[in-house]
Enzyme design. Structure first.
Site, PDB file in Angstrom:
ATOM      1  N   PHE A 151       0.836  -1.202   0.000  1.00  0.00           N
ATOM      2  CA  PHE A 151       0.000   0.000   0.000  1.00  0.00           C
ATOM      3  C   PHE A 151       0.870   1.250   0.000  1.00  0.00           C
ATOM      4  O   PHE A 151       0.494   2.279  -0.572  1.00  0.00           O
ATOM      5  CB  PHE A 151      -0.936  -0.001   1.210  1.00  0.00           C
ATOM      6  N   TYR A 152       2.039   1.170   0.635  1.00  0.00           N
ATOM      7  CA  TYR A 152       2.990   2.286   0.578  1.00  0.00           C
ATOM      8  C   TYR A 152       3.312   2.638  -0.867  1.00  0.00           C
ATOM      9  O   TYR A 152       3.225   3.797  -1.286  1.00  0.00           O
ATOM     10  CB  TYR A 152       4.264   1.909   1.337  1.00  0.00           C
ATOM     11  N   ALA A 153       3.659   1.616  -1.659  1.00  0.00           N
ATOM     12  CA  ALA A 153       3.989   1.856  -3.060  1.00  0.00           C
ATOM     13  C   ALA A 153       2.798   2.420  -3.815  1.00  0.00           C
ATOM     14  O   ALA A 153       2.948   3.303  -4.670  1.00  0.00           O
ATOM     15  CB  ALA A 153       4.460   0.550  -3.715  1.00  0.00           C
ATOM     16  N   THR A 155       0.438   4.357  -2.672  1.00  0.00           N
ATOM     17  CA  THR A 155       0.252   5.788  -2.369  1.00  0.00           C
ATOM     18  C   THR A 155       1.313   6.638  -3.056  1.00  0.00           C
ATOM     19  O   THR A 155       1.030   7.755  -3.483  1.00  0.00           O
ATOM     20  CB  THR A 155       0.269   6.061  -0.857  1.00  0.00           C
TER      21      THR A 155
END
Length: 342
Positions: A151-153, A155
């Site tokens: 999910f970091y990637a 965003t």
């Protein structure tokens, strides 16, 4: 120049701000001092910058309405380097809301501030994680990136797309930058090198994912900062005012926007990194092999063709030099083999 650096109390933000200040530029440092990792280390970084008369600190969060707009209006930067973000692949599985607030809402707030008060160049930090699953080595900026595995990637990919839209709609000249595993003195406590150093010094075992066979394109902090500084003057041209500089260029056909890797292009096995760390520490580690966690990729390697076309050859510090430099800093700061709590 007048430069706004968001995330100035962070690892990269501190190093970049220090470099700019040492060269005589005025830096406004914007940071919210989140407690994702040791706030004391962040305070120490800002205290280090406070020794320069041309440094002005703004303590506020990206997602606070009006905070970035007020800062840009008051300090009127010529260059903005947007480094502030909620980082960390694994933490994004635990607290995805933090990534929405800081990365997506925070970046939207910055873009709106720059819409109201235009700047000469926005440099936007992204990540090699954006290449996602199935990426082929080396990772080229022209590769299609639509399969994020964390999910970091996801965003960070969203911030790239948001910035492109503002470059197109409102003429905000933007260079998005995908960083590859940055390390060095003043580094982040949640990163492997810092974690391993602390545990080895106190005699604790270290967890080694993928048996040490995973590869990372380790990028020494000074090399990354050099690339950032040189890219500041490489403002993407508006459509019709300049074309791509070669086949590797990602210059948008509809906006003053391009995407650039910053990495060395020479991946190192995690096991080799630990070998070098053990040598620098003068101690051996007890290694516990574990499978690769969800959201991680087995290997990263940057294509550096576009970066070199834009700025020429940049230094490539080998881990045999960079890791001992980190160890010297760590021992100087923490003094003992036991890292203080916090």
């Amino acid at each position: 120049m007048r430069v706004l650096v968001t995330g100035s109390a962070g690892f990269i933000g501190h190093a970049l701000s220090r470099r700019l200040l040492s060269e005589g530029h005025a830096v406004t440092g914007f940071d919210g001092f989140s407690d994702y990792y040791d706030v004391g280390l962040k305070r120490a970084r800002h205290a280090d910058l406070a020794g320069f008369p041309a440094f002005q600190a703004v303590e506020a969060r990206l997602e606070t309405p009006g905070a970035l707009l007020d800062t840009v209006a008051r300090h009127r930067p010529e260059i903005v380097v947007h480094l502030a973000a909620q980082a960390g692949v694994r933490y994004s599985l635990e607290n995805p809301a933090a990534y929405v607030e800081a990365n997506i809402v925070g970046t939207a707030n910055l873009l709106e501030a720059l819409r109201a008060h235009p700047v000469r160049h926005l440099l936007l930090a992204s990540t090699s994680s954006a290449y996602g699953g199935g990426a082929t080595s080396p990772f080229r900026e022209t590769d299609r990136s639509v399969t994020p595995v964390s999910f970091y990637a996801a965003t960070k990919l969203a911030t790239e797309a948001m910035a492109h839209s503002y470059a197109h709609l409102f003429g905000v000249p933007t260079t998005a930058l995908r960083f590859f595993t940055v390390y060095g003195p003043w580094g982040r406590p949640d990163m492997a090198l810092f974690l391993f150093t602390r545990k080895i010094l106190v005699g604790q075992p270290i967890e080694v994912f993928s048996g040490g066979s995973a590869e990372r394109d380790f990028t020494y902090i000074d090399d990354l900062v050099e690339g950032l500084v040189r890219l500041m003057d490489r403002v993407p041209p508006k459509p019709g005012e300049g074309g791509p500089i070669g086949e590797a260029d990602t210059l948008s056909p509809v906006a003053p926007y391009r995407l650039v890797n910053i990495g060395g292009g020479r991946p190192v096995r995690l096991g080799r990194m630990i070998d070098v760390l053990e040598e620098a520490l003068g101690r051996s580690a007890e290694r516990i092999p574990l499978p690769l966690p969800p959201g991680d990729v087995t290997a990263t390697r940057a294509s550096t063709a576009l970066l070199q076309a834009l700025i020429g050859t940049v230094p490539e510090t080998p881990i045999e030099t960079g890791i001992p430099a980190f160890v010297r800093w760590y021992r100087e700061v923490y003094r003992t083999d036991v890292q203080p709590a916090g």
